[in-house]
Design a protein around this motif. Structure first.
Motif, short mmCIF file in Angstrom:
data_model
loop_
_atom_site.label_atom_id
_atom_site.label_comp_id
_atom_site.label_asym_id
_atom_site.label_seq_id
_atom_site.Cartn_x
_atom_site.Cartn_y
_atom_site.Cartn_z
N PHE A 40 0.84 -1.19 0.00
CA PHE A 40 0.00 0.00 0.00
C PHE A 40 0.88 1.25 0.00
N GLY A 41 0.57 2.16 -0.89
CA GLY A 41 1.28 3.44 -0.92
C GLY A 41 2.63 3.42 -1.60
N SER A 42 2.96 2.33 -2.30
CA SER A 42 4.28 2.25 -2.93
C SER A 42 4.35 2.91 -4.29
N GLY A 43 3.21 3.33 -4.86
CA GLY A 43 3.22 4.05 -6.12
C GLY A 43 2.78 3.25 -7.33
N LYS A 44 2.09 2.14 -7.11
CA LYS A 44 1.64 1.30 -8.23
C LYS A 44 0.71 2.06 -9.17
N SER A 45 -0.30 2.68 -8.64
CA SER A 45 -1.25 3.44 -9.46
C SER A 45 -0.58 4.65 -10.09
N SER A 46 0.30 5.28 -9.36
CA SER A 46 1.01 6.44 -9.90
C SER A 46 1.89 6.03 -11.08
N LEU A 47 2.54 4.88 -10.97
CA LEU A 47 3.37 4.37 -12.06
C LEU A 47 2.52 4.10 -13.29
N ILE A 48 1.39 3.47 -13.11
CA ILE A 48 0.51 3.17 -14.24
C ILE A 48 -0.01 4.46 -14.87
N ASN A 49 -0.42 5.41 -14.04
CA ASN A 49 -0.91 6.69 -14.56
C ASN A 49 0.17 7.44 -15.33
#
Length: 64
Positions: A40-49
């Motif tokens: 949680f909070g490691s940046g997975k969604s940010s990386l995809i975006n």
């Protein structure tokens, strides 16, 4: 050490190695599946975006 639940806001520079890997995956005709994993909070969604911003050609992408 105090931990925060605040969302990480990565930039292109900090995500560059990961973006390079995703660009390779998107450009390859042989790669069919890829997983982006982490806590949680490691940046997975940010990386995809960020990777979606940098894709220059239409790509079929399904997110689960």
């Amino acid at each position: 050490m105090k931990q925060s639940m605040a969302a990480m806001i990565p930039d292109d520079k900090s995500m560059s190695p990961y973006l390079d890997d995703l660009h390779f995956i998107f450009a390859s005709d042989r790669v069919r599946n890829a997983a982006v994993t982490g806590p949680f909070g490691s940046g997975k969604s940010s990386l995809i975006n960020l990777s979606l911003i940098h894709i220059s050609e239409p790509t079929r992408l399904q997110l689960i």
